[in-house]
Design a protein around this motif. Structure first.
Motif, PDB file in Angstrom:
ATOM      1  N   ARG A  44       0.845  -1.181   0.000  1.00 22.76           N
ATOM      2  CA  ARG A  44       0.000   0.000   0.000  1.00 22.76           C
ATOM      3  C   ARG A  44       0.890   1.244   0.000  1.00 22.76           C
ATOM      4  NH1 ARG A  44      -2.020  -5.084   1.087  1.00 22.76           N
ATOM      5  NH2 ARG A  44      -4.300  -5.035   1.406  1.00 22.76           N
ATOM      6  N   PHE A  45       0.379   2.314  -0.565  1.00 25.70           N
ATOM      7  CA  PHE A  45       1.175   3.532  -0.655  1.00 25.70           C
ATOM      8  C   PHE A  45       1.472   4.118   0.714  1.00 25.70           C
ATOM      9  CE2 PHE A  45      -3.024   5.289  -0.244  1.00 25.70           C
ATOM     10  CZ  PHE A  45      -2.857   6.534   0.344  1.00 25.70           C
ATOM     11  N   THR A  46       0.706   3.721   1.737  1.00 26.43           N
ATOM     12  CA  THR A  46       0.909   4.213   3.098  1.00 26.43           C
ATOM     13  C   THR A  46       1.958   3.418   3.865  1.00 26.43           C
ATOM     14  OG1 THR A  46      -1.052   2.881   3.614  1.00 26.43           O
ATOM     15  CG2 THR A  46      -1.367   5.260   3.405  1.00 26.43           C
ATOM     16  N   ASP A  47       2.567   2.438   3.239  1.00 32.96           N
ATOM     17  CA  ASP A  47       3.636   1.668   3.881  1.00 32.96           C
ATOM     18  C   ASP A  47       4.744   2.633   4.301  1.00 32.96           C
ATOM     19  OD1 ASP A  47       5.959   0.061   4.380  1.00 32.96           O
ATOM     20  OD2 ASP A  47       5.039  -1.566   3.229  1.00 32.96           O
ATOM     21  N   PRO A  48       5.110   2.682   5.583  1.00 34.24           N
ATOM     22  CA  PRO A  48       6.128   3.656   6.030  1.00 34.24           C
ATOM     23  C   PRO A  48       7.486   3.456   5.395  1.00 34.24           C
ATOM     24  CG  PRO A  48       5.615   2.060   7.771  1.00 34.24           C
ATOM     25  CD  PRO A  48       4.596   1.857   6.693  1.00 34.24           C
ATOM     26  N   ARG A  49       7.727   2.298   4.807  1.00 30.26           N
ATOM     27  CA  ARG A  49       8.994   2.077   4.115  1.00 30.26           C
ATOM     28  C   ARG A  49       9.046   2.828   2.783  1.00 30.26           C
ATOM     29  NH1 ARG A  49       8.638  -4.355   4.301  1.00 30.26           N
ATOM     30  NH2 ARG A  49       6.510  -3.717   3.727  1.00 30.26           N
ATOM     31  N   LEU A  50       7.880   3.269   2.298  1.00 29.16           N
ATOM     32  CA  LEU A  50       7.812   3.991   1.027  1.00 29.16           C
ATOM     33  C   LEU A  50       7.745   5.494   1.203  1.00 29.16           C
ATOM     34  CD1 LEU A  50       5.278   1.721  -0.902  1.00 29.16           C
ATOM     35  CD2 LEU A  50       7.761   1.804  -1.184  1.00 29.16           C
ATOM     36  N   ARG A  51       6.986   5.967   2.214  1.00 25.02           N
ATOM     37  CA  ARG A  51       6.799   7.411   2.386  1.00 25.02           C
ATOM     38  C   ARG A  51       6.124   7.676   3.729  1.00 25.02           C
ATOM     39  NH1 ARG A  51       3.874   5.539  -1.481  1.00 25.02           N
ATOM     40  NH2 ARG A  51       5.181   6.506  -3.077  1.00 25.02           N
ATOM     41  N   GLY A  52       6.186   8.939   4.137  1.00 27.89           N
ATOM     42  CA  GLY A  52       5.498   9.380   5.331  1.00 27.89           C
ATOM     43  C   GLY A  52       4.200  10.080   4.993  1.00 27.89           C
ATOM     44  N   PRO A  53       3.409  10.430   6.019  1.00 29.82           N
ATOM     45  CA  PRO A  53       2.105  11.052   5.786  1.00 29.82           C
ATOM     46  C   PRO A  53       2.159  12.326   4.965  1.00 29.82           C
ATOM     47  CG  PRO A  53       2.296  10.323   8.067  1.00 29.82           C
ATOM     48  CD  PRO A  53       3.649  10.156   7.452  1.00 29.82           C
ATOM     49  N   GLU A  54       3.246  13.076   5.074  1.00 27.74           N
ATOM     50  CA  GLU A  54       3.342  14.336   4.336  1.00 27.74           C
ATOM     51  C   GLU A  54       3.410  14.111   2.825  1.00 27.74           C
ATOM     52  OE1 GLU A  54       7.423  12.792   4.944  1.00 27.74           O
ATOM     53  OE2 GLU A  54       5.647  13.035   6.228  1.00 27.74           O
ATOM     54  N   GLN A  55       3.628  12.867   2.387  1.00 24.87           N
ATOM     55  CA  GLN A  55       3.729  12.570   0.957  1.00 24.87           C
ATOM     56  C   GLN A  55       2.493  11.860   0.415  1.00 24.87           C
ATOM     57  OE1 GLN A  55       7.566  10.423   1.479  1.00 24.87           O
ATOM     58  NE2 GLN A  55       8.378  11.860  -0.045  1.00 24.87           N
ATOM     59  N   TYR A  56       1.498  11.603   1.267  1.00 23.02           N
ATOM     60  CA  TYR A  56       0.306  10.887   0.813  1.00 23.02           C
ATOM     61  C   TYR A  56      -0.402  11.629  -0.316  1.00 23.02           C
ATOM     62  CZ  TYR A  56       0.560   7.999   5.091  1.00 23.02           C
ATOM     63  OH  TYR A  56       0.939   7.145   6.103  1.00 23.02           O
ATOM     64  N   GLU A  57      -0.583  12.926  -0.147  1.00 19.60           N
ATOM     65  CA  GLU A  57      -1.321  13.696  -1.136  1.00 19.60           C
ATOM     66  C   GLU A  57      -0.632  13.658  -2.496  1.00 19.60           C
ATOM     67  OE1 GLU A  57      -2.664  18.300  -2.080  1.00 19.60           O
ATOM     68  OE2 GLU A  57      -2.342  17.697   0.012  1.00 19.60           O
ATOM     69  N   ASP A  58       0.671  13.812  -2.492  1.00 16.52           N
ATOM     70  CA  ASP A  58       1.410  13.807  -3.748  1.00 16.52           C
ATOM     71  C   ASP A  58       1.252  12.471  -4.450  1.00 16.52           C
ATOM     72  OD1 ASP A  58       3.451  14.947  -5.632  1.00 16.52           O
ATOM     73  OD2 ASP A  58       4.588  13.221  -4.900  1.00 16.52           O
ATOM     74  N   TYR A  59       1.345  11.373  -3.683  1.00 20.77           N
ATOM     75  CA  TYR A  59       1.196  10.059  -4.309  1.00 20.77           C
ATOM     76  C   TYR A  59      -0.194   9.889  -4.905  1.00 20.77           C
ATOM     77  CZ  TYR A  59       0.612   5.216  -5.282  1.00 20.77           C
ATOM     78  OH  TYR A  59       0.327   4.055  -5.956  1.00 20.77           O
ATOM     79  N   LEU A  60      -1.225  10.195  -4.143  1.00 16.88           N
ATOM     80  CA  LEU A  60      -2.593   9.983  -4.614  1.00 16.88           C
ATOM     81  C   LEU A  60      -2.889  10.824  -5.850  1.00 16.88           C
ATOM     82  CD1 LEU A  60      -4.395   9.833  -1.166  1.00 16.88           C
ATOM     83  CD2 LEU A  60      -4.244   7.970  -2.838  1.00 16.88           C
ATOM     84  N   ARG A  61      -2.379  12.042  -5.890  1.00 19.22           N
ATOM     85  CA  ARG A  61      -2.597  12.880  -7.068  1.00 19.22           C
ATOM     86  C   ARG A  61      -1.897  12.273  -8.290  1.00 19.22           C
ATOM     87  NH1 ARG A  61      -2.051  17.305  -5.036  1.00 19.22           N
ATOM     88  NH2 ARG A  61      -4.142  18.196  -5.303  1.00 19.22           N
ATOM     89  N   ARG A  62      -0.641  11.889  -8.127  1.00 22.27           N
ATOM     90  CA  ARG A  62       0.096  11.336  -9.260  1.00 22.27           C
ATOM     91  C   ARG A  62      -0.534  10.029  -9.743  1.00 22.27           C
ATOM     92  NH1 ARG A  62       4.586   9.447  -8.154  1.00 22.27           N
ATOM     93  NH2 ARG A  62       4.750   9.835  -5.926  1.00 22.27           N
ATOM     94  N   ALA A  63      -0.930   9.165  -8.808  1.00 18.94           N
ATOM     95  CA  ALA A  63      -1.528   7.886  -9.189  1.00 18.94           C
ATOM     96  C   ALA A  63      -2.841   8.103  -9.937  1.00 18.94           C
ATOM     97  CB  ALA A  63      -1.759   7.029  -7.948  1.00 18.94           C
ATOM     98  N   THR A  64      -3.642   9.051  -9.485  1.00 15.98           N
ATOM     99  CA  THR A  64      -4.927   9.310 -10.137  1.00 15.98           C
ATOM    100  C   THR A  64      -4.728   9.937 -11.505  1.00 15.98           C
ATOM    101  OG1 THR A  64      -5.943   9.612  -7.952  1.00 15.98           O
ATOM    102  CG2 THR A  64      -7.168  10.428  -9.866  1.00 15.98           C
ATOM    103  N   GLU A  65      -3.805  10.891 -11.615  1.00 17.53           N
ATOM    104  CA  GLU A  65      -3.534  11.519 -12.908  1.00 17.53           C
ATOM    105  C   GLU A  65      -3.009  10.504 -13.922  1.00 17.53           C
ATOM    106  OE1 GLU A  65      -2.490  16.074 -11.439  1.00 17.53           O
ATOM    107  OE2 GLU A  65      -0.861  14.639 -11.830  1.00 17.53           O
ATOM    108  N   ARG A  66      -2.151   9.605 -13.478  1.00 14.54           N
ATOM    109  CA  ARG A  66      -1.606   8.601 -14.400  1.00 14.54           C
ATOM    110  C   ARG A  66      -2.705   7.632 -14.836  1.00 14.54           C
ATOM    111  NH1 ARG A  66       4.432   7.066 -11.997  1.00 14.54           N
ATOM    112  NH2 ARG A  66       5.259   9.199 -12.038  1.00 14.54           N
ATOM    113  N   MET A  67      -3.592   7.275 -13.920  1.00 15.45           N
ATOM    114  CA  MET A  67      -4.710   6.416 -14.296  1.00 15.45           C
ATOM    115  C   MET A  67      -5.574   7.099 -15.356  1.00 15.45           C
ATOM    116  SD  MET A  67      -7.867   4.969 -11.953  1.00 15.45           S
ATOM    117  CE  MET A  67      -7.266   3.298 -11.725  1.00 15.45           C
TER     118      MET A  67
END
Length: 401
Positions: free
Chosen positions: A116-139
């Motif tokens: 999951r994108f929320t896995d702490p090994r990938l990113r912290g909470p401050e990066q959630y928004e950036d990931y979700l935006r990029r993932a949605t735009e790419r979709m």
């Protein structure tokens, strides 16, 4: 932010104040198609050709909702659906997309899939928004579309169900116009009952949709969340309506499931036991002139607040298997308004009663050890949710000894 997303944001800025009114107007068709069908991107039956899959997924006035997830084929399912949608008027269908598994930065964990994108090994909470935006735009780019009708948070871990950062980020995507409404799609296995209800309670202002597993042979545990969903104005999409293909009628005892077929994880004897129960449901189906899959869909749609049913279309192996196109036509012929009475709904639920038949995912009294991405111990807040909705975790959420 990309130039395209900035333009979209500017285009919707004038109406963002009306967002709360706009997002509630989304309506999905009662019958839907999912890109997990056809065996190319999820292992159910034999994979059909790319051309057949695109024809299978092309919506029409009966099957007007299509659902995809970005992780299927690492975006390949989105692209296939995008090709299937070419030439159609955008207002003629509803488009549902799910994001949440990070196949961009994450590494696949065998049969468990991508983290999951929320896995702490990938990113912290401050990066959630950036990931979700990029993932949605790419979709959206892969789909060839400017906007989803519904954006679902796909298979969240505990953070996804409870994080203010996650749901505030999703709300921003909705208000910027990347989607019209939001929801949550638990999974991939069954359970998550208290997590789902807790999510409705915390984020009901933005959660308009949820996807659950439900069919006449699996009324449990999905039905436990119906009352809470209706109380919070959350409309439900039901998946696995076909119960692993049994309601299509061409899975028989001794069925040769392909080597990587997900149904191999089901317990021994599930086909024989399921078919015996379906046979007991036959009088209700015959009373209304329904096939088995049409009975399953009718049972699902007879229950509020379920508004959309999406069985898996499976091309089974062997010369006796029905063409997957015939199954699509049979689904399309299902009555859009369920003819079943409340008494018949309960009769079928009693025949198919599967309470306590498996260990559930999410917050569970059966969980042992450290939390995992799809399973975790009950917390005090889970017990409070259970008490508010008359759910006894030991009685209602445990696997029978």
């Amino acid at each position: 932010m990309t130039a395209e997303s900035a333009e979209r944001r500017d285009r919707t800025a004038a109406t963002s104040a009306l967002g709360e009114l706009v997002h509630d107007q989304v309506e999905l068709s009662p019958l839907a198609l999912g890109t997990w069908s056809g065996g190319r991107y999820m292992n159910f039956g034999e994979p059909i050709s790319e051309e057949r899959l695109e024809r299978l997924l092309r919506p029409d006035n009966r099957l007007a909702t299509v659902i995809t997830a970005d992780v299927y084929g690492r975006g390949a399912a989105d692209r296939a659906l995008g090709r299937a949608l070419r030439g159609l008027e955008r207002g003629s269908y509803r488009l549902v997309g799910a994001v949440g598994h990070d196949f961009y930065a994450g590494e696949r964990l065998g049969f468990k899939g991508y983290p999951r994108f929320t896995d702490p090994r990938l990113r912290g909470p401050e990066q959630y928004e950036d990931y979700l935006r990029r993932a949605t735009e790419r979709m959206l780019e892969r789909l060839g579309s400017d906007q989803l009708d519904v954006l679902l948070l796909h298979n969240p871990d505990r953070v996804g169900y409870t994080s203010e950062r996650v749901w505030e980020a999703l709300r921003k995507l909705r208000d910027e116009g990347l989607c019209r409404s939001l929801g949550v799609a638990p999974g991939p296995a069954n359970g998550f009952t208290l997590d789902l209800i807790g999510c409705f309670e915390r984020f009901g202002e933005v959660v308009d949709w949820a996807m659950i597993i439900l069919n006449p042979l699996e009324p449990w545990p999905g039905r436990l969340c119906l009352e809470a969903a209706e109380a919070h104005g959350v409309r439900l999409i039901a998946r696995v309506v076909d119960h692993g293909g049994l309601f299509w009628g061409d899975v028989r005892p001794g069925h040769p499931f392909p080597e990587r077929d997900h149904r191999r994880f089901r317990p021994p004897g599930w086909v024989e036991a399921g078919l015996a129960r379906i046979d007991r449901m036959r009088p209700v189906a015959e009373r209304h002139g329904l096939s088995w899959i049409q009975l399953a869909v009718a049972w699902v749609l007879a229950q509020r607040p379920i508004v959309c049913a999406v069985p898996t279309l499976i091309q089974e192996p062997g010369p006796q298997a029905r063409p997957i196109e015939d199954k699509r036509a049979e689904l399309a012929a299902t009555p859009l308004l369920s003819p079943l009475s409340a008494a018949e709904v309960e009769e079928l639920a009693l025949i198919g009663d599967n309470r306590n038949c498996m260990q559930l995912k999410g917050a569970s009294p059966d969980h042992e050890g450290a939390p995992r991405a799809d399973s975790w111990p009950l917390a005090e807040r889970d017990l409070e949710v259970a008490a508010r909705w008359g759910i006894d975790p030991v009685r209602d959420l445990r696997k029978a000894a």
